[in-house]
Enzyme design. Structure first.
Site, mmCIF file in Angstrom:
data_model
loop_
_atom_site.group_PDB
_atom_site.id
_atom_site.type_symbol
_atom_site.label_atom_id
_atom_site.label_comp_id
_atom_site.label_asym_id
_atom_site.label_seq_id
_atom_site.Cartn_x
_atom_site.Cartn_y
_atom_site.Cartn_z
ATOM 1 N N CYS A 7 -59.257 -63.003 -51.207
ATOM 2 C CA CYS A 7 -58.539 -61.797 -51.631
ATOM 3 C C CYS A 7 -57.715 -61.287 -50.464
ATOM 4 O O CYS A 7 -58.208 -61.238 -49.333
ATOM 5 C CB CYS A 7 -59.551 -60.743 -52.084
ATOM 6 S SG CYS A 7 -58.811 -59.204 -52.657
ATOM 7 N N HIS A 65 -59.154 -56.204 -60.223
ATOM 8 C CA HIS A 65 -58.614 -55.177 -59.319
ATOM 9 C C HIS A 65 -58.205 -53.924 -60.097
ATOM 10 O O HIS A 65 -58.400 -52.802 -59.625
ATOM 11 C CB HIS A 65 -57.391 -55.698 -58.560
ATOM 12 C CG HIS A 65 -57.714 -56.384 -57.281
ATOM 13 N ND1 HIS A 65 -58.360 -55.770 -56.232
ATOM 14 C CD2 HIS A 65 -57.467 -57.653 -56.872
ATOM 15 C CE1 HIS A 65 -58.498 -56.617 -55.236
ATOM 16 N NE2 HIS A 65 -57.966 -57.782 -55.603
ATOM 17 N N HIS A 102 -59.181 -62.361 -61.527
ATOM 18 C CA HIS A 102 -59.312 -61.657 -60.253
ATOM 19 C C HIS A 102 -58.410 -60.419 -60.214
ATOM 20 O O HIS A 102 -58.860 -59.329 -59.843
ATOM 21 C CB HIS A 102 -58.948 -62.630 -59.121
ATOM 22 C CG HIS A 102 -59.011 -62.055 -57.752
ATOM 23 N ND1 HIS A 102 -59.996 -62.387 -56.854
ATOM 24 C CD2 HIS A 102 -58.200 -61.180 -57.106
ATOM 25 C CE1 HIS A 102 -59.790 -61.742 -55.714
ATOM 26 N NE2 HIS A 102 -58.703 -60.997 -55.848
ATOM 27 N N GLU A 103 -57.153 -60.590 -60.604
ATOM 28 C CA GLU A 103 -56.212 -59.468 -60.541
ATOM 29 C C GLU A 103 -56.541 -58.398 -61.579
ATOM 30 O O GLU A 103 -56.403 -57.198 -61.303
ATOM 31 C CB GLU A 103 -54.773 -59.961 -60.684
ATOM 32 C CG GLU A 103 -54.327 -60.947 -59.617
ATOM 33 C CD GLU A 103 -54.594 -60.491 -58.185
ATOM 34 O OE1 GLU A 103 -54.563 -59.276 -57.903
ATOM 35 O OE2 GLU A 103 -54.837 -61.368 -57.331
#
Length: 183
Positions: free
Chosen positions: A90, A136, A132-133
């Site tokens: 990351c 976030h 993953h994004e």
């Protein structure tokens, strides 16, 4: 269009659920461009708006042909039952990467910077990036998804990381020490 500072672990914006985008204007398109420029400059494969200190549901990513894409107000699903193991890093935890299991394939739906509907099918690295994004945007970091033993090792590595004792939780990471420049 410009390269911005990337927020590091410890910045509260990374633990906040981002707000949906309601206005699709020139300012939003400028933010998308800045996300893309910053992601490319840092050598990443994805970057979410909270990583730039902006609590909006937007991220950029590199697709399978190395082109930059973006999703606004993304929703993921369905996920494949097949899982993949792989190293994940990351830009907000520079220099660190850990093994993490994620679904092999995912469908993402959202909007582009003009408000038009967009659908992205991801497998392999793109699937990992989309998940993953989107995490976030929900205030979740990949280290939150690690198994207990790996998370212990991650916490130790974070405490020992040069950037973890910085007075400001934001630093320009260019290029990212793990990924180098570009992909």
């Amino acid at each position: 269009m410009s390269v911005r500072d990337i927020r590091l672990l410890g910045d509260p914006v990374l633990r906040t659920v981002a707000d949906p985008v309601a206005t699709f204007d020139r300012e939003l398109r400028r933010l998308v461009d800045d996300l893309a420029d910053t992601m490319r400059d840092a050598g990443g494969v994805g970057l979410a708006a909270p990583q730039l200190g902006v609590s909006l549901r937007i991220f950029t990513y590199l697709d399978d042909s190395d082109e930059v894409g973006h999703l606004i107000n993304p929703v993921l699903g369905p996920f494949s039952e097949e899982m993949m193991d792989g190293e994940e890093g990351c830009l907000s935890l520079p220099g660190l990467a850990f093994d993490l299991r994620r679904p092999e394939r995912v469908l993402a739906v959202g909007q582009n910077s003009h408000g038009d509907p967009v659908t992205v099918e991801g497998s392999g690295i793109l699937s990992r990036c989309l998940q993953h994004e989107t995490d976030h945007l929900d205030g979740i970091l990949f280290i939150d998804r690690l198994d207990k033993e790996t998370k212990r090792a991650a916490m130790k590595a974070i405490r020992e990381a040069e950037w973890s004792n910085e007075p400001k939780p934001a630093v320009k990471v260019s290029p990212h020490p793990l990924f180098g420049r570009g992909r």
